[in-house]
Design an enzyme around this catalytic site. Structure first.
Site, short mmCIF file in Angstrom:
data_model
loop_
_atom_site.label_atom_id
_atom_site.label_comp_id
_atom_site.label_asym_id
_atom_site.label_seq_id
_atom_site.Cartn_x
_atom_site.Cartn_y
_atom_site.Cartn_z
N GLU A 181 27.83 1.09 21.84
CA GLU A 181 27.02 2.25 21.42
C GLU A 181 25.53 1.91 21.29
OE1 GLU A 181 28.59 4.26 17.94
OE2 GLU A 181 30.67 4.02 18.60
N GLU A 194 34.92 1.91 12.52
CA GLU A 194 34.19 1.74 11.25
C GLU A 194 35.12 1.67 10.03
OE1 GLU A 194 31.25 4.89 11.31
OE2 GLU A 194 30.10 3.90 12.88
N HIS A 235 23.99 -0.48 17.37
CA HIS A 235 22.90 0.39 16.89
C HIS A 235 21.88 -0.57 16.27
CE1 HIS A 235 25.19 4.00 17.67
NE2 HIS A 235 26.21 3.50 17.01
C1 XIL Z 1 27.79 10.47 16.26
C2 XIL Z 1 27.40 11.43 17.38
O1 XIL Z 1 26.44 10.84 18.20
C3 XIL Z 1 26.90 12.73 16.80
O2 XIL Z 1 26.69 13.67 17.85
C4 XIL Z 1 27.90 13.28 15.80
O3 XIL Z 1 27.37 14.43 15.19
C5 XIL Z 1 28.26 12.26 14.76
O4 XIL Z 1 28.71 11.08 15.39
N1 XIL Z 1 28.91 5.56 15.24
C6 XIL Z 1 29.95 6.11 15.96
C7 XIL Z 1 29.76 7.41 16.66
O5 XIL Z 1 30.99 5.47 16.12
O6 XIL Z 1 30.95 8.14 16.76
C8 XIL Z 1 28.68 8.24 16.00
O7 XIL Z 1 28.43 9.37 16.84
C9 XIL Z 1 27.42 7.43 15.79
C10 XIL Z 1 27.67 6.24 14.93
#
Ligand code: XIL
Length: 339
Positions: free
Chosen positions: A252, A137, A222
């Protein structure tokens, strides 16, 4: 070890179906340890099992020079014992930084700490973690108005060169590993998403121009069903990456169902359809190196914490429901992955 963690689950029934593209999921250490039925779901369905949070900075190096590898080690060895793949998420992120890192106030110190973190973690796992999200990110949320780079401690102290520093350190410390850039909002239709894809391609070119190796881009996935997938746009993006010699993974997947109807089965159908649209666009460009979901069952997800269902429903973002039963989303994903 397995018998202790998974009573009643033997290796004999623990081999997932053959797939042309591996299927993986992120596993939170707390649930891995405390919920054997949930962990068994990973054993039964995943070709890749990887830490959700245990390889983030705050989990690994909560105090300067003090590394705690136990949780990450637990999940990585679990995957190894089962003969499954794993994945390293992540060296550099704007989030999950411990207070001592947040307090750093000079470029020299930031660089020193960043390089030593990458060196230490990569050396600890050596070839056991075959792929790393070197940066996560780093593209601005809205590159049209605030781009192209996302604000972070690393950006403030080192500027864009922090990405070069991280890639150079990773290439040296993990020479055999796949090195990735992971990011979100790369799959939708619209000006902000076009700008994000452009920023990502520019970032890949920037690293390559400096002689740094980038192997893959992670498309997080997402998904917001109210935001249409940009079919041609995503296809084009993956094709452009390919022209630069860069592959991709879907890293993800989950469905942010906050605005979908309350009715669970309608919601599950709509979520599955949306995941299908996404995979259809991506797969029509090129096969990804893997497809992973962010968790596996609705029992545990970050979505209810940040984007709860707006009509009082319980979020249903993942391929299995909270009772660990497969949902239409699981069937859709498997259709794409099957040989
Ligand atoms: C999120 C986890 O799912 C949570 O448990 C934590 O508290 C915060 O991070 N994008 C990402 C992940 O790259 O690392 C994130 O994960 C969700 C969004």
């Amino acid at each position: 070890m397995l018998a202790g963690v998974l009573p009643g689950i033997g290796l004999a029934n623990a081999s997932p179906a053959k797939r042309r593209v591996p299927f993986g999921a992120a596993l939170e250490y707390r649930h891995f340890i405390n919920d054997p039925d949930y962990t068994a779901l990973f054993v039964n369905h995943c070709d890749m099992i990887f830490p959700m949070n245990a390889l983030k900075w705050d989990a690994l190096q909560g105090a300067p020079g003090e590394f705690n590898y136990l949780p990450a080690e637990g999940i990585v060895s679990f995957a190894e014992t089962l003969g499954r793949g794993t994945y390293g998420h992540t060296f550099v992120w704007w989030n999950a930084l411990p207070a001592w890192v947040e307090k750093i106030d000079s470029a020299a110190k930031a660089e020193e700490v960043l390089v030593s973190h990458v060196q230490n973690v990569a050396a600890h796992f050596a070839a056991r973690v075959p792929s790393w999200d070197v940066v996560n990110e780093v593209v601005a949320h809205d590159p049209v108005n605030e781009g192209p780079w996302r604000d972070s401690l690393w950006m403030r102290l080192l500027g864009p060169s922090h990405v070069d520093i991280a890639f150079a350190a990773a290439a040296e410390a993990a020479p055999g590993a796949e090195l990735a850039i992971n990011d979100y909002d790369l799959e939708f239709r619209g000006a902000r998403y076009d700008a994000r894809r452009t920023a990502m391609l520019d970032l890949v070119r920037r690293l390559q121009d400096k002689g740094l190796r980038v192997d893959t881009v992670g498309i997080q996935g997402h998904l917001y069903p109210e935001v249409p997938i940009g079919h041609e746009e995503l296809e084009r993006f993956i094709t452009d990456l390919k022209a630069l010699g860069v592959g991709y993974r879907i890293t993800e997947i989950d469905v942010i169902d906050w605005k979908l109807p309350r009715d669970a089965s309608r919601r599950d159908d709509m979520a599955a359809e949306h995941v299908g649209n996404f995979l259809d666009a991506a797969f029509s460009a090129e096969l990804p190196r893997s497809v992973s979901t962010w968790g596996l069952s609705d029992r545990y997800s970050w979505i209810p914490d940040v984007m709860p269902h707006r009509r009082g429903g319980k979020n249903r973002p993942l391929p299995f429901d909270e009772n660990l039963k497969p949902k239409p989303m699981y069937e859709v994903i498997q259709r794409y992955l099957a040989s």
